[in-house]
Design a protein around this motif. Structure first.
Motif, short mmCIF file in Angstrom:
data_model
loop_
_atom_site.label_atom_id
_atom_site.label_comp_id
_atom_site.label_asym_id
_atom_site.label_seq_id
_atom_site.Cartn_x
_atom_site.Cartn_y
_atom_site.Cartn_z
N ARG A 43 -36.47 -76.31 10.86
CA ARG A 43 -36.95 -74.79 10.48
C ARG A 43 -38.24 -74.69 11.31
N THR A 44 -39.15 -75.72 11.29
CA THR A 44 -40.48 -75.35 12.15
C THR A 44 -40.48 -75.41 13.75
N ASP A 45 -39.62 -76.46 13.97
CA ASP A 45 -39.63 -76.79 15.70
C ASP A 45 -38.75 -75.84 16.33
N PHE A 46 -37.54 -75.67 15.59
CA PHE A 46 -36.58 -74.73 16.27
C PHE A 46 -36.47 -73.35 15.67
N GLY A 47 -37.33 -72.95 14.71
CA GLY A 47 -37.10 -71.87 14.32
C GLY A 47 -35.67 -71.00 13.48
N ASN A 48 -35.09 -72.21 13.05
CA ASN A 48 -33.99 -71.92 12.68
C ASN A 48 -33.88 -71.44 11.24
N GLU A 49 -33.17 -70.28 11.14
CA GLU A 49 -33.37 -69.47 9.80
C GLU A 49 -32.17 -69.67 8.95
N ARG A 50 -31.11 -69.98 9.53
CA ARG A 50 -29.77 -70.49 8.89
C ARG A 50 -29.22 -71.62 9.36
N MET A 51 -28.81 -72.67 8.55
CA MET A 51 -28.39 -73.77 8.86
C MET A 51 -27.30 -74.29 7.86
N VAL A 52 -26.37 -75.42 8.07
CA VAL A 52 -25.64 -75.89 7.22
C VAL A 52 -26.03 -77.40 7.49
N MET A 53 -26.13 -78.08 6.50
CA MET A 53 -26.58 -79.62 6.44
C MET A 53 -25.65 -80.50 5.92
N LYS A 63 -30.76 -83.78 -5.86
CA LYS A 63 -32.24 -83.04 -5.84
C LYS A 63 -32.36 -82.24 -4.43
N ASP A 64 -32.01 -82.92 -3.30
CA ASP A 64 -32.08 -82.37 -1.93
C ASP A 64 -31.06 -81.02 -1.98
N ILE A 65 -30.03 -81.33 -2.62
CA ILE A 65 -28.85 -80.30 -2.78
C ILE A 65 -29.29 -79.03 -3.24
N ALA A 66 -30.01 -79.49 -4.61
CA ALA A 66 -30.53 -78.36 -5.55
C ALA A 66 -31.82 -77.54 -4.59
N GLN A 67 -32.70 -78.34 -4.04
CA GLN A 67 -33.68 -77.77 -3.25
C GLN A 67 -33.23 -76.86 -2.02
N MET A 68 -31.99 -77.10 -1.26
CA MET A 68 -31.64 -76.55 -0.40
C MET A 68 -30.62 -75.15 -0.95
N ARG A 69 -30.25 -75.46 -2.12
CA ARG A 69 -29.48 -74.22 -2.60
C ARG A 69 -30.50 -73.23 -2.97
N GLY A 73 -31.09 -69.36 3.58
CA GLY A 73 -30.62 -69.65 4.95
C GLY A 73 -30.07 -71.03 5.10
N ILE A 74 -29.98 -71.89 3.90
CA ILE A 74 -29.56 -73.18 4.19
C ILE A 74 -28.07 -73.49 3.24
N GLY A 75 -26.99 -73.76 3.91
CA GLY A 75 -25.84 -74.06 3.41
C GLY A 75 -25.83 -75.30 2.82
N ALA A 76 -25.61 -75.66 1.45
CA ALA A 76 -25.65 -76.67 0.84
C ALA A 76 -24.29 -76.91 -0.06
N GLY A 77 -24.05 -78.17 -0.09
CA GLY A 77 -22.81 -78.93 -1.12
C GLY A 77 -22.97 -79.99 -1.16
N SER A 78 -21.73 -80.21 -1.81
CA SER A 78 -21.70 -81.99 -2.15
C SER A 78 -20.06 -82.14 -2.41
N ARG A 79 -19.52 -83.23 -1.96
CA ARG A 79 -18.31 -83.62 -2.09
C ARG A 79 -17.68 -83.98 -3.66
N ARG A 80 -18.73 -84.59 -4.28
CA ARG A 80 -18.71 -84.51 -5.82
C ARG A 80 -18.68 -83.43 -6.60
N SER A 81 -19.55 -82.30 -6.20
CA SER A 81 -19.46 -81.21 -7.14
C SER A 81 -18.25 -80.37 -6.38
N ARG A 82 -17.62 -80.43 -5.31
CA ARG A 82 -16.50 -79.51 -4.83
C ARG A 82 -16.93 -78.15 -4.70
#
Length: 88
Positions: A43-53, A63-69, A73-82
């Motif tokens: 976000r800082t170096d490239f100025g990305n406002e939207r991304m999918v990790m 914890k990371d998924i919850a923080q991204m949600r 501008g950050i798409g987040a999900g997990s296979r576990r939660s489907r």
């Protein structure tokens, strides 16, 4: 006697899959400790406002998924939660 060197690489690609950045950490560094700092660096170096990790099971913690949600501008999900929430 030769000493084995280990490294942990993080590769960032664009939507086409072309490499745009790489990070290198000590081999004994856990993916889960480097993931969110790398998100912030993008976000800082490239100025990305939207991304999918995307990462494997051990890379992105719940914890990371919850923080991204909670971040705009950050798409987040997990296979576990489907579940996947796209970037706003």
């Amino acid at each position: 006697m030769a000493t084995a060197c280990k490294a942990n690489y993080g590769l960032v690609t664009d939507a086409r899959g072309c490499p745009v950045a790489v990070s290198v950490h000590a081999g004994n560094t856990s993916d889960s400790t480097t993931f969110m700092p790398e998100v912030q660096r993008l976000r800082t170096d490239f100025g990305n406002e939207r991304m999918v990790m995307v990462g494997d099971r051990g890379m992105i913690s719940q914890k990371d998924i919850a923080q991204m949600r909670d971040s705009d501008g950050i798409g987040a999900g997990s296979r576990r939660s489907r579940a996947f929430r796209s970037a706003r």
